[in-house]
Design a protein around this motif. Sequence first.
Motif, mmCIF file in Angstrom:
data_model
loop_
_atom_site.group_PDB
_atom_site.id
_atom_site.type_symbol
_atom_site.label_atom_id
_atom_site.label_comp_id
_atom_site.label_asym_id
_atom_site.label_seq_id
_atom_site.Cartn_x
_atom_site.Cartn_y
_atom_site.Cartn_z
ATOM 1 N N THR A 93 0.846 -1.199 0.000
ATOM 2 C CA THR A 93 0.000 0.000 0.000
ATOM 3 C C THR A 93 0.875 1.239 0.000
ATOM 4 O O THR A 93 1.986 1.223 0.538
ATOM 5 C CB THR A 93 -0.925 0.049 1.233
ATOM 6 N N TRP A 94 0.381 2.320 -0.609
ATOM 7 C CA TRP A 94 1.093 3.593 -0.561
ATOM 8 C C TRP A 94 0.122 4.743 -0.845
ATOM 9 O O TRP A 94 -0.962 4.545 -1.389
ATOM 10 C CB TRP A 94 2.256 3.612 -1.538
ATOM 11 N N LYS A 95 0.518 5.945 -0.403
ATOM 12 C CA LYS A 95 -0.281 7.153 -0.620
ATOM 13 C C LYS A 95 0.440 8.064 -1.587
ATOM 14 O O LYS A 95 1.669 8.139 -1.587
ATOM 15 C CB LYS A 95 -0.523 7.881 0.700
ATOM 16 N N ARG A 96 -0.340 8.775 -2.413
ATOM 17 C CA ARG A 96 0.212 9.700 -3.391
ATOM 18 C C ARG A 96 -0.139 11.146 -3.015
ATOM 19 O O ARG A 96 -1.166 11.386 -2.361
ATOM 20 C CB ARG A 96 -0.365 9.373 -4.782
ATOM 21 N N PRO A 97 0.701 12.092 -3.433
ATOM 22 C CA PRO A 97 0.415 13.508 -3.149
ATOM 23 C C PRO A 97 -0.926 13.963 -3.741
ATOM 24 O O PRO A 97 -1.513 14.939 -3.265
ATOM 25 C CB PRO A 97 1.572 14.240 -3.841
ATOM 26 N N ASN A 98 -1.417 13.250 -4.759
ATOM 27 C CA ASN A 98 -2.683 13.618 -5.391
ATOM 28 C C ASN A 98 -3.907 13.134 -4.622
ATOM 29 O O ASN A 98 -5.044 13.255 -5.082
ATOM 30 C CB ASN A 98 -2.731 13.092 -6.828
ATOM 31 N N GLY A 99 -3.667 12.524 -3.438
ATOM 32 C CA GLY A 99 -4.776 12.091 -2.592
ATOM 33 C C GLY A 99 -5.193 10.641 -2.767
ATOM 34 O O GLY A 99 -6.115 10.165 -2.101
#
Length: 416
Positions: free
Chosen positions: A97-103
């Motif tokens: 899993t990971w999060k992106r700056p674009n939400g």
Amino acid sequence: MKKELLKIGYNSKIALQENLSEKVKNKVLNDYFLLIKKNKTKIIISNKKDINFAIKKGIKNNLIERLKLDEKKIDQILFSIKKIIKLKDPCNKVLETWKRPNGLKISRVSIPLGVMGVIYESRPNVTCDVSSLCFKSGNAVILRGGSEAINTNKILSDLFRKSLEKNNINKNYVQFINSKNRGFVDLMLSKMQNYIDVIVPRGGKTLVQKVQKLSKIPVIGHLEGICHTYIDNEANMKIASNIIFNSKMRNTAICGATETFLIHEKISQNNINFIFKKLYDNKCKLIGDTKFKKKFKGKVKLAKNKDWITEYLSPTVSIKTVKNIDEAIIHINKFGTMHTDSIITKNNKKAKIFFTKVKSSIAMHNTSTQFADGGEFGFGGEVGISTNKLPPRGPVGLNQLVSYKYEIKSNGAIRN
């Protein structure tokens, strides 16, 4: 015939709609274990019918040996099922899993491959291994075994379907094509792309070539097992002697048996006679180049070019002398089949070079090539060994029978 096969394919797709927990899957597998144990005598009687048919048909002894089921082999099947039960269900697991700056919150999640079509020869244990592995990994399977094993395969697949029914699960998770008509194979390969997601061939070169040529469906498998063992001049000769014997003679009929030995030219005559003596004493036919023929004191047939590309599957080996590790690697990459290749040496740097440069799906150091097996890798078994460059490679076990998808969440994100 085509209608019958399309119906089988449709039934597989329907079965896949059931979402089963790991607990339920293990209950089915345990019941299958108990049914095989209870029906050992019936299985052996069915197998004897197949053996008698194979003998009348003039099938080679090494293939009859693969076909044969006795108490010991059935116990090995039971042991494999128990190992598969103990393995974790690989389906619907969050792999990353990971999060992106674009939400966006992105997850990579494992999913079944779908419907497996498995075409195989001789070995009835494949019926049990493949059915158990496919079911545990959330896949349905359509089995098309060889005509020589039809009675054994039928009873083993029927027992699995009985276990599914006992647990109120669609029995079409496992289906066996109960026909000797070879036309079914052609139809599976050319007309079933809407129902079968992956084809796995398990058998001789002729079968695999046919599958690779005709299949309109992705194929997992290997053409041949031309495996090599390279004995370096810095090898421990006692270890070399043991590995040489085991890698060939433990079971000469499997794809992981060494077919060609490569020996460093600086290994002395005494050591050459020492490391190959056990093979020779146990009636293994030696086919060697002129250098080996001069050094070895026993009978050696002179090798021809065709010997470097021959999968003997019998007590026969080819032996070639090489100048160094580089020449050994060149030979392996030229004549090998990217299956399994081993180096025997005390020099770890050379072993690292070997690991890096050979194209094999399995590379080994001071190890018998006979370990090229999903069960020995801790996979609980295997549906086959893949020499494809794309994954999966090597033994295809439980964790290799899944793909993945991306699951993406956000709080109403829109792209600029």
